[in-house]
Design an enzyme around this catalytic site. Structure first.
Site, PDB file in Angstrom:
ATOM      1  N   LYS A   2      16.609 -24.942   6.334  1.00 40.37           N
ATOM      2  CA  LYS A   2      18.401 -24.663   6.557  1.00 40.37           C
ATOM      3  C   LYS A   2      19.229 -26.312   5.886  1.00 40.37           C
ATOM      4  CE  LYS A   2      16.870 -22.350  10.546  1.00 40.37           C
ATOM      5  NZ  LYS A   2      17.487 -20.822  11.547  1.00 40.37           N
ATOM      6  N   HIS A  37       8.509 -25.842  13.649  1.00 42.81           N
ATOM      7  CA  HIS A  37       9.387 -25.471  13.078  1.00 42.81           C
ATOM      8  C   HIS A  37       9.407 -26.820  14.808  1.00 42.81           C
ATOM      9  CE1 HIS A  37       9.419 -22.263  11.082  1.00 42.81           C
ATOM     10  NE2 HIS A  37      10.175 -20.939  12.445  1.00 42.81           N
ATOM     11  N   ASP A  53       7.565 -23.032   5.699  1.00 44.26           N
ATOM     12  CA  ASP A  53       8.744 -23.512   7.188  1.00 44.26           C
ATOM     13  C   ASP A  53       9.661 -23.077   7.461  1.00 44.26           C
ATOM     14  OD1 ASP A  53       9.901 -23.931   9.219  1.00 44.26           O
ATOM     15  OD2 ASP A  53       7.659 -25.115  10.562  1.00 44.26           O
ATOM     16  N   HIS A  54       9.925 -21.914   7.590  1.00 47.39           N
ATOM     17  CA  HIS A  54      11.903 -22.019   7.224  1.00 47.39           C
ATOM     18  C   HIS A  54      13.044 -22.942   7.487  1.00 47.39           C
ATOM     19  CE1 HIS A  54      12.257 -19.616  10.665  1.00 47.39           C
ATOM     20  NE2 HIS A  54      13.261 -19.503  10.337  1.00 47.39           N
ATOM     21  N   ARG A 108       0.685  -1.309   0.145  1.00 46.35           N
ATOM     22  CA  ARG A 108       0.130  -0.010  -0.266  1.00 46.35           C
ATOM     23  C   ARG A 108       1.182   1.169   0.155  1.00 46.35           C
ATOM     24  NH1 ARG A 108      -4.574  -0.608   4.559  1.00 46.35           N
ATOM     25  NH2 ARG A 108      -2.720  -1.317   5.406  1.00 46.35           N
ATOM     26  N   LYS A 161      21.488 -18.740  22.240  1.00 47.62           N
ATOM     27  CA  LYS A 161      21.253 -19.109  21.162  1.00 47.62           C
ATOM     28  C   LYS A 161      21.472 -20.481  20.554  1.00 47.62           C
ATOM     29  CE  LYS A 161      20.421 -17.665  16.205  1.00 47.62           C
ATOM     30  NZ  LYS A 161      19.175 -17.822  15.889  1.00 47.62           N
ATOM     31  N   GLU A 214      16.580 -19.195  21.913  1.00 46.21           N
ATOM     32  CA  GLU A 214      16.837 -17.601  21.621  1.00 46.21           C
ATOM     33  C   GLU A 214      16.601 -17.004  23.001  1.00 46.21           C
ATOM     34  OE1 GLU A 214      14.626 -16.936  17.792  1.00 46.21           O
ATOM     35  OE2 GLU A 214      13.213 -17.460  19.215  1.00 46.21           O
ATOM     36  N   LYS A 267       4.310 -18.474   7.467  1.00 51.97           N
ATOM     37  CA  LYS A 267       3.193 -19.140   8.696  1.00 51.97           C
ATOM     38  C   LYS A 267       2.564 -17.702   9.320  1.00 51.97           C
ATOM     39  CE  LYS A 267       6.158 -19.021  12.191  1.00 51.97           C
ATOM     40  NZ  LYS A 267       6.685 -18.138  13.757  1.00 51.97           N
ATOM     41  N   LYS A 305      12.685 -17.750  24.645  1.00 47.99           N
ATOM     42  CA  LYS A 305      12.759 -16.579  24.319  1.00 47.99           C
ATOM     43  C   LYS A 305      13.487 -15.761  25.203  1.00 47.99           C
ATOM     44  CE  LYS A 305      10.456 -15.250  20.655  1.00 47.99           C
ATOM     45  NZ  LYS A 305      11.186 -14.776  19.347  1.00 47.99           N
TER      46      LYS A 305
HETATM   47  C1  BG6 Z   1      10.149 -18.063  13.486  1.00 51.41           C
HETATM   48  C2  BG6 Z   1       9.617 -17.090  14.836  1.00 51.41           C
HETATM   49  O1  BG6 Z   1       9.751 -18.360  12.692  1.00 51.41           O
HETATM   50  O2  BG6 Z   1      11.716 -18.036  14.122  1.00 51.41           O
HETATM   51  C3  BG6 Z   1      10.761 -16.573  15.650  1.00 51.41           C
HETATM   52  O3  BG6 Z   1       7.727 -17.016  14.229  1.00 51.41           O
HETATM   53  C4  BG6 Z   1      11.564 -16.544  16.461  1.00 51.41           C
HETATM   54  O4  BG6 Z   1       9.827 -15.666  16.713  1.00 51.41           O
HETATM   55  C5  BG6 Z   1      12.263 -16.819  14.441  1.00 51.41           C
HETATM   56  O5  BG6 Z   1      12.543 -15.883  16.332  1.00 51.41           O
HETATM   57  C6  BG6 Z   1      13.783 -18.070  14.770  1.00 51.41           C
HETATM   58  O6  BG6 Z   1      13.803 -18.315  13.715  1.00 51.41           O
HETATM   59  P1  BG6 Z   1      15.857 -18.762  13.724  1.00 51.41           P
HETATM   60  O7  BG6 Z   1      15.523 -19.046  12.182  1.00 51.41           O
HETATM   61  O8  BG6 Z   1      16.075 -17.217  13.440  1.00 51.41           O
HETATM   62  O9  BG6 Z   1      15.833 -20.017  14.054  1.00 51.41           O
END
Ligand code: BG6
Length: 505
Positions: free
Chosen positions: A192, A250, A187-188, A53, A355, A226, A158, A350
Site C-alpha cells: 500500500k 499486517h 503481505d499485501h 482444476r 472502516k 473493518e 498468507k 470485523k
Molecule cells: C486480509 C484478511 O489479509 O486482509 C481479511 O484476510 C481482511 O480478513 C483483509 O479483510 C483486509 O485488507 P484491506 O486491504 O481491505 O485492508
C-alpha cells in the site's frame, strides 16, 4: 518499492498462477497485471498462465477474468484495452495433487522460450489453500525450468503457517527446495502506498527522527478496523481469527515500519534486518498475564449501517459455539533503547463502527505551567496520525492561540492529503508487489525469520485463548468492539483515537 517507470521489466517474464480460477486472481492478481500492462511496465515478451482444476478454454477463462476486471480493477475494460491484454493469458488444467500434471508447465515454458528465442524469468504465484503449498512447491522444484535458480521465483500467499511450529516447518520445507531469495512471502499491506510512505516520512525528513523515541512519544496506536463481517469466508476464518488474520502479519508489519531503526540502504535484506530487529525486540507476553495485555471479541447479531446482520456464530461454515475471535486488541512493548516502556496499542476487528486503518503517534505533553488556567483547560499533546485507508492523509495536531484578547488555546491540524496533493491514481498494493516480485526486489516481502518472529509474538496469546472459554458474543456490530478493549487502554489513562469522518460533499 512504489512503481516508477525505471522499474519497467525488460526480461521476458512468465507468471504462473496456481489458483488461477480462484477469487484472489479474479479480484486482485489479474487486475494488477492488467494495470501494470496499461502503465507500460510489462516487457514486450510476457505470458500469464492460470492453473486450476476447473476446466476452461482460454476464451472462457479470459471471459471469467474480464468480469473481474470490470468489477474490481481500478481501470475497467475501455478503448479495447482488454483485447490488447488478454491474448497474453492462457489456461492450463492442472491438479496440484497429480505429480504428472506438472510436466505441462515445463512444456509450456519451453514452448514460449522457443517462440521468443530467449530465456524467461518465471514467477510462480501460489494462491492456494495453505495445506497445498508444500506439495506444490516440492513438485515445482523438480521441474526442469527450476534447475536454474536465478530465473525462478515463488510467491506464497498468507496465511503463512497456522502457528509458530507450522510456519517453521513450512520455512524448512521451502528452504530445502528453493533459496531464500527465491521465496516471496507476500503481505499485501506492504504494497500500500500509504504504508510505504511511512519510511519516506520517517527517513526522508529531518523533522521527525530526533523526536521519534521514548523521550518524546507517549504511546503508539495502530487500528485496522473493518465494517465488513466475515462474509462467505467462515470456513477460512474458523481456522484463523482476528489475531492470525490481521495482527500476526499486517499489523505487526506496520508496527515494524513505525518502530524500526534507520536503514543504511533500501536493499532488501537491510530493510528486512531492521524490521526483524523490531519484531525480535517485542516483549514476550507471559501466558498467565495475557489478560492484562490482550482482549478478544466476537460480534453478535445486530444492525450494521441500517442492515440487520448475523452473529458470527450464525455465519455460514461457522461452528455455532465458535470461540474464534473477530476482534483483537493487544498492548505490546518493544524492548530496545528507542522504545523501552512506550506502549504500542493495536486493535482490529470485523463489523466495527468505521472502516479505517490508522496509525497514531501520541507525543508527550508540553509543560503547561507558564500558561494561564484557561489555556491549561484545553491542553493537549501533539499527535501525528497517519491514515492508511480509506482516507489517505497525514495530520499533525498542535495547539494554537485562539484569536482574541486572552491566551486561550485550540487544537488545530496540519494535513497532507494524498488525493489533494497528487491528482494521479494510486497503484493497488498488488500491482506494486507483483512488479517488485517480477523485478526480483524482495524488500517488501517477508523473510523466514520475520514471519517466525511475528508468530512468536502472538503465540502466548493464541495459546492462552485456546485454553480458556470465551464469553462470546461480546460486542455489537457497528460498535468499537468489546468494552474490555476500552479498559485495556483506559487502565493506562489513555483512550483509543479515531478521527472525525470527512464530510461527504
Ligand atoms: C486480509 C484478511 O489479509 O486482509 C481479511 O484476510 C481482511 O480478513 C483483509 O479483510 C483486509 O485488507 P484491506 O486491504 O481491505 O485492508
Amino acid at each position: 518499492m512504489a512503481v516508477s517507470n525505471s522499474n519497467k521489466l525488460s526480461k521476458p517474464t512468465i507468471v504462473i498462477i496456481f489458483g488461477g480460477s480462484g477469487d484472489l486472481n479474479q479480484r486482485k492478481l489479474t487486475p494488477a497485471l492488467y494495470n501494470l500492462f496499461l502503465d507500460n511496465f510489462m516487457p514486450s515478451k510476457f505470458a500469464i498462465i492460470g492453473l486450476g482444476r476447473t476446466e476452461y478454454s482460454d476464451k472462457k477463462y479470459r471471459d471469467h477474468l474480464l468480469t473481474g476486471i470490470n468489477e474490481f480493477s481500478r481501470r475497467k475494460d475501455e478503448s479495447g484495452n482488454w483485447d490488447k491484454f488478454s491474448p497474453y493469458i492462457t489456461y492450463l488444467t492442472l491438479d496440484a495433487g497429480k505429480d504428472e500434471d506438472f510436466k505441462k508447465i515445463d512444456d509450456k515454458v519451453d514452448a514460449l522460450q522457443k517462440e521468443w528465442n530467449e530465456k524467461a524469468n518465471v514467477l510462480f504465484y501460489l494462491s492456494v489453500a495453505p495445506q497445498l503449498v508444500p506439495e506444490i512447491a516440492a513438485n515445482l522444484s523438480k521441474l526442469k525450468l527450476s534447475q536454474d535458480r536465478s530465473s525462478v521465483r515463488i510467491v506464497v500467499e498468507k496465511p503463512f503457517g497456522h502457528d509458530l511450529k507450522s510456519a517453521v516447518e513450512l520455512n524448512h520445507q521451502l528452504n530445502a527446495l528453493f533459496d531464500e531469495d527465491q521465496i516471496y512471502r507476500i503481505d499485501h499491506y506492504l504494497g500500500k502506498e500509504t504504508v510505504q510512505n511511512i519510511l519516506a516520512l520517517r527517513f526522508a525528513n529531518s523533522l521527525f527522527e530526533p523526536i521519534w523515541n521514548r523521550n518524546y512519544i507517549d504511546h503508539v496506536q495502530i487500528t485496522a478496523a473493518e465494517t465488513v463481517g466475515v462474509e462467505d469466508r467462515g470456513g477460512y476464518y474458523e481456522q484463523s481469527g482476528a489475531l492470525r488474520d490481521m495482527v500476526q502479519n499486517h499489523i505487526l508489519q506496520i508496527l515494524c515500519m513505525v518502530a524500526m531503526e534507520a536503514p543504511v540502504s533500501f536493499e532488501a535484506n537491510e530493510i528486512r534486518n531492521k524490521k526483524a530487529d523490531v519484531v525480535n525486540a517485542i516483549r514476550a507476553i507471559k501466558k498467565e498475564e495475557v489478560s492484562q495485555y490482550a482482549v478478544r471479541g466476537q460480534y453478535s447479531s445486530g444492525w450494521m449501517k441500517g442492515k440487520q446482520v448475523n452473529a458470527y456464530r450464525q455465519e455460514k461454515n461457522v461452528n455455532p459455539n465458535s470461540k474464534v475471535e473477530t476482534f483483537a486488541a493487544v498492548k505490546l512493548f518493544v524492548d530496545n533503547w528507542r522504545w523501552q516502556d512506550v506502549p504500542f496499542y493495536v486493535r482490529t476487528g470485523k463489523y466495527l463502527h468505521e472502516k479505517t486503518t490508522l496509525i497514531t503517534i501520541q507525543f508527550k505533553k508540553a509543560p503547561s505551567f507558564a500558561f494561564p488556567p484557561e489555556a491549561a483547560e484545553t491542553w493537549r499533546s501533539n499527535r501525528l496520525t497517519i491514515s492508511i485507508q480509506p482516507e489517505m492523509d497525514i495530520r499533525i495536531r498542535f495547539q494554537a492561540k485562539k484569536p482574541g484578547q486572552s491566551m486561550a488555546l485550540n487544537n488545530v491540524d496540519m494535513t497532507f492529503s494524498y488525493n489533494e496533493a497528487y491528482n494521479t491514481p494510486q497503484p493497488e498494493a498488488y500491482e506494486t508487489l507483483l512488479l517488485d516480485a517480477m523485478n526480483g526486489n524482495a524488500t517488501q516481502f517477508m523473510r523466514a525469520d520475520q514471519v517466525e518472529g511475528a508468530w512468536r509474538v502472538v503465540m502466548p496469546i493464541l495459546e492462552s485463548w485456546e485454553a480458556k472459554n470465551a464469553d462470546f458474543p461480546n460486542y455489537a456490530p457497528d460498535s468499537w468492539g468489546p468494552e474490555d478493549a476500552e479498559s485495556l487502554i483506559a487502565r493506562d489513562g489513555r483512550n483509543w483515537i479515531t478521527l472525525p469522518l470527512k464530510k461527504k460533499d
